[in-house]
Design an enzyme around this catalytic site. Structure first.
Site, PDB file in Angstrom:
ATOM      1  N   ASP A 124      -6.447  -0.420  -4.540  1.00 24.83           N
ATOM      2  CA  ASP A 124      -6.114  -1.769  -4.092  1.00 24.83           C
ATOM      3  C   ASP A 124      -7.438  -2.434  -3.697  1.00 24.83           C
ATOM      4  O   ASP A 124      -8.469  -1.764  -3.594  1.00 24.83           O
ATOM      5  CB  ASP A 124      -5.153  -1.695  -2.904  1.00 24.83           C
ATOM      6  CG  ASP A 124      -4.714  -3.060  -2.424  1.00 24.83           C
ATOM      7  OD1 ASP A 124      -4.597  -3.977  -3.254  1.00 24.83           O
ATOM      8  OD2 ASP A 124      -4.514  -3.228  -1.203  1.00 24.83           O
ATOM      9  N   ASP A 126      -7.831  -5.525  -1.033  1.00 20.08           N
ATOM     10  CA  ASP A 126      -7.926  -5.933   0.367  1.00 20.08           C
ATOM     11  C   ASP A 126      -7.708  -4.750   1.303  1.00 20.08           C
ATOM     12  O   ASP A 126      -6.713  -4.030   1.207  1.00 20.08           O
ATOM     13  CB  ASP A 126      -6.890  -7.021   0.678  1.00 20.08           C
ATOM     14  CG  ASP A 126      -7.206  -8.317  -0.033  1.00 20.08           C
ATOM     15  OD1 ASP A 126      -8.316  -8.838   0.178  1.00 20.08           O
ATOM     16  OD2 ASP A 126      -6.363  -8.799  -0.816  1.00 20.08           O
ATOM     17  N   ALA A 265       4.504 -19.130   6.893  1.00 17.59           N
ATOM     18  CA  ALA A 265       3.178 -19.732   7.115  1.00 17.59           C
ATOM     19  C   ALA A 265       2.066 -18.764   6.730  1.00 17.59           C
ATOM     20  O   ALA A 265       1.065 -19.162   6.111  1.00 17.59           O
ATOM     21  CB  ALA A 265       3.045 -20.159   8.574  1.00 17.59           C
ATOM     22  N   VAL A 269      -0.671 -19.211   3.628  1.00 12.48           N
ATOM     23  CA  VAL A 269      -2.132 -19.129   3.770  1.00 12.48           C
ATOM     24  C   VAL A 269      -2.733 -18.336   2.618  1.00 12.48           C
ATOM     25  O   VAL A 269      -3.779 -18.711   2.058  1.00 12.48           O
ATOM     26  CB  VAL A 269      -2.500 -18.492   5.125  1.00 12.48           C
ATOM     27  CG1 VAL A 269      -3.980 -18.136   5.173  1.00 12.48           C
ATOM     28  CG2 VAL A 269      -2.149 -19.439   6.272  1.00 12.48           C
ATOM     29  N   HIS A 270      -2.081 -17.239   2.243  1.00 16.12           N
ATOM     30  CA  HIS A 270      -2.601 -16.403   1.157  1.00 16.12           C
ATOM     31  C   HIS A 270      -2.395 -17.060  -0.203  1.00 16.12           C
ATOM     32  O   HIS A 270      -3.320 -17.123  -1.021  1.00 16.12           O
ATOM     33  CB  HIS A 270      -1.921 -15.031   1.183  1.00 16.12           C
ATOM     34  CG  HIS A 270      -2.237 -14.225   2.402  1.00 16.12           C
ATOM     35  ND1 HIS A 270      -3.518 -13.884   2.749  1.00 16.12           N
ATOM     36  CD2 HIS A 270      -1.440 -13.689   3.362  1.00 16.12           C
ATOM     37  CE1 HIS A 270      -3.502 -13.171   3.865  1.00 16.12           C
ATOM     38  NE2 HIS A 270      -2.249 -13.051   4.264  1.00 16.12           N
ATOM     39  N   ASP A 444      -3.818   0.314   1.466  1.00 19.29           N
ATOM     40  CA  ASP A 444      -3.684   0.242   2.922  1.00 19.29           C
ATOM     41  C   ASP A 444      -2.259  -0.042   3.372  1.00 19.29           C
ATOM     42  O   ASP A 444      -1.892   0.272   4.495  1.00 19.29           O
ATOM     43  CB  ASP A 444      -4.608  -0.852   3.482  1.00 19.29           C
ATOM     44  CG  ASP A 444      -4.116  -2.240   3.136  1.00 19.29           C
ATOM     45  OD1 ASP A 444      -4.129  -2.590   1.938  1.00 19.29           O
ATOM     46  OD2 ASP A 444      -3.708  -2.987   4.049  1.00 19.29           O
TER      47      ASP A 444
END
Length: 599
Positions: A124, A126, A265, A269-270, A444
């Site tokens: 992955d 992030d 929200a 944002v992402h 993660d």
């Protein structure tokens, strides 16, 4: 070789029994004869701790058969043991200082793993390949609260909120029905000091009033939402701040709407790319470079010596080797895998432009050559839409890096240096022909990243960034000191409860119980403050049990560590075994077999 052997054995850590023994040997060796004269064998200190204390001790004492006089004598003996223990609490025993410590960069094993059988490494992006500073949580928090106010018409006073890094931990649950943030233990019980309504911690009495019991049943569990990845820090903090704001303003609200709005929200944002643009615009503020320890060694040498040494190296064929010293540990790890003939792939939900900017910052800026980071990977897949990637039939699309468009042609093979979007596990396996057991995937997020691969037969490695700091705290003498005190007090409490039934407790018994409970409370509080002031440790509860987060690691991760590059500390063909003395989480303290030969 000695260093390698040490890295292969990160599990030589002291057990609760060992910690307790350190205390007792420091104070009881000189007192053992006196104890025997009192009719108490110090060997009984070696009985278990935790929830089974009372039942274990009870098998020896049979409290129902004690009359009031004998019970009083037993309480006096326990009081004497407590006074002796308190004297040993005045200083940290030398034995604790000499105990072996856990490796913060170790690989910890839930299921045996042979690295020589792994041919494919997947990652992955992030919080796996890329690690971020706390500035990212503040950024996400600020962007999300602005969305709540500007788009969802929340009170403008919410704009005054600020992210509090000392409040949340990973692995919390939000109760959409009652509005509480909960920390649960391995068995699904609410931690006594781990229930917050807004920013207000609820007492045990209030928890029982709201839930009837500390244990979360199946019906109640359906209303819980797990906050398991690193992005949940800002989400948990914003949820708590919104709830507290409504409570303070005496406004009626539905707890489920708060979650839905905050989660919307955060996702906005992402998906909008607002956070991505901020990160790429200032990567030094948000991204953390993991420079190799060798380069750090050079940083403490005088500049004159470095320049002189570099000039000398320029004149020799192995200058390229010198440049590799200045590479990041991550780049060294990826290159090592390629040199060993391993296949590498990147599978991330983030868009390519964001991943590309971060990877170039982390890898290419000090790589010694200008080749693209994509050359390290056999397959690069962005916007994969995990976890649906593992169960859907969505086709792969070729992504044009220059035009930022997707091709319409079918994908039946993966071309080197090409980027792909979307796709699914079924097509991925058909194209690559990679078999499940030979693939290991690093991620993660225990649910989005690892649950699907685990079910598909891949081996899984959880990247838990906070593992390093928590192990360092557990290795600290002050923590082990409090931990040993806590478990000695737990045993004494168990003896009291096993000696006298509640209906026959006299003044002396109640006074002793009060003192023991207060000492236990102080130990719990001291250990909690070493981790997180609100929820304590990520992996443990205040009672020493593993948390619900630990349960999910145990369930979905074959191995876990703080960073992928920690695998460089192990031989490429190492066999990683579950430690023989495992309880639940292998990075926690263990019981060495030699302990049973002490008495």
């Amino acid at each position: 070789m000695a260093a390698v052997r040490r890295s292969l054995h990160p599990f030589l850590a002291p057990s609760f029994e060992t910690l307790r023994y350190a205390f007792l040997m420091s104070s009881l060796n000189s007192q053992s004869r006196g104890f025997r004269n009192l009719g108490h064998d110090p060997g009984r200190f070696r009985r278990g701790f935790g929830g089974t204390v009372a039942s274990e001790v009870g098998t020896d004492i049979q409290p129902c058969n004690l009359d009031a006089v004998k019970a009083g004598d037993e309480i006096e003996k326990i009081r004497h043991e407590f006074e002796e223990a308190k004297r040993s609490f005045l200083k940290i025993p030398v034995a604790i200082k000499e105990m072996p410590k856990m490796n913060p960069k170790g690989i910890y094993v839930n299921k045996n793993l042979r690295l020589d059988t792994i041919q494919v490494y997947g990652f992955d992006y992030d919080y796996t390949l890329a690690h971020y500073s706390e500035n990212l949580q503040s950024l996400i928090y600020d962007l999300a609260k602005k969305h709540l106010v500007n788009e969802l018409k929340y009170p403008e006073s919410c704009l005054q909120f600020e992210y509090d890094p000392t409040f949340p931990i990973r692995g919390l649950y939000y109760d959409r029905l009652k509005g509480c943030l909960l920390k649960l233990d391995f068995f699904g019980s609410i931690e006594t000091d781990g229930c917050f309504f807004g920013r207000h911690k609820l007492s045990l009495e209030k928890i029982k009033e709201m839930y009837g019991t500390r244990h979360i049943g199946r019906d109640q569990a359906r209303g819980l939402v797990g906050l398991m990845d690193f992005f949940c820090f800002s989400e948990a903090c914003l949820i708590a701040d919104i709830v507290q704001h409504f409570v303070d303003a005496k406004l009626d609200f539905d707890a489920s709407y708060v979650y839905e709005d905050v989660n919307h929200a955060i996702q906005r944002v992402h998906r909008s790319g607002l956070a991505h643009k901020e990160i790429i615009a200032d990567p030094h503020k948000y991204l953390v470079k993991n420079v190799s320890s060798i380069s750090l060694t050079f940083s403490i040498i005088s500049m004159e010596k470095i320049v002189s040494f570099a000039i000398e190296m320029l004149q020799k064929w192995y200058f390229k080797f010198f440049v590799s010293f200045l590479q990041s540990q991550l780049l060294c790890f990826l290159k090592m895998l390629k040199q060993k003939g391993k296949k590498l792939f990147l599978l991330t939900n983030s868009p390519y432009s964001f991943v590309d900017g971060g990877m170039r910052f982390m890898l290419e800026d000090h790589s010694g050559d200008r080749n693209s980071w994509r050359e390290l990977f056999d397959v690069v897949i962005a916007q994969a839409n995990k976890p649906s990637f593992y169960t859907s039939d969505h086709p792969f699309r070729c992504y044009d890096i220059e035009k930022d468009t997707l091709a319409f042609t079918a994908v039946d093979r993966f071309i080197p240096n090409q980027v792909y979007y979307h796709g699914c596990l079924k097509s991925f396996l058909q194209i690559t022909k990679w078999k499940g057991p030979e693939v290991i995937y690093f991620g993660d997020h225990l649910f989005s990243d690892l649950r699907g691969p685990a079910k598909a037969g891949w081996r899984t490695a959880a990247i838990i960034h906070e593992l390093e700091s928590e192990i360092e705290i557990q290795n600290d003498e002050s923590y082990r000191f409090q931990q040993a005190k806590f478990h000695i007090i737990q045993e004494l409490l168990g003896k009291v409860h096993a000696t006298v039934v509640s209906s026959k407790r006299g003044t002396a018994c109640r006074a002793l119980l009060d003192e023991l409970n207060e000492q236990r409370r102080q130990c719990r509080s001291a250990m909690r403050r070493m981790f997180n002031r609100s929820f304590g440790a990520t992996f443990l509860t205040d009672t020493g049990r593993e948390s619900a987060f630990s349960y999910h690691i145990h369930q979905y991760a074959d191995v876990y560590t703080s960073k992928p590059e920690n695998f460089m500390l192990y031989p490429p063909k190492a066999w990683l075994h579950v430690p023989y003395d495992i309880k639940i989480m292998p990075h926690h303290v263990k019981v060495p077999s030699s302990l049973f030969k002490i008495w």
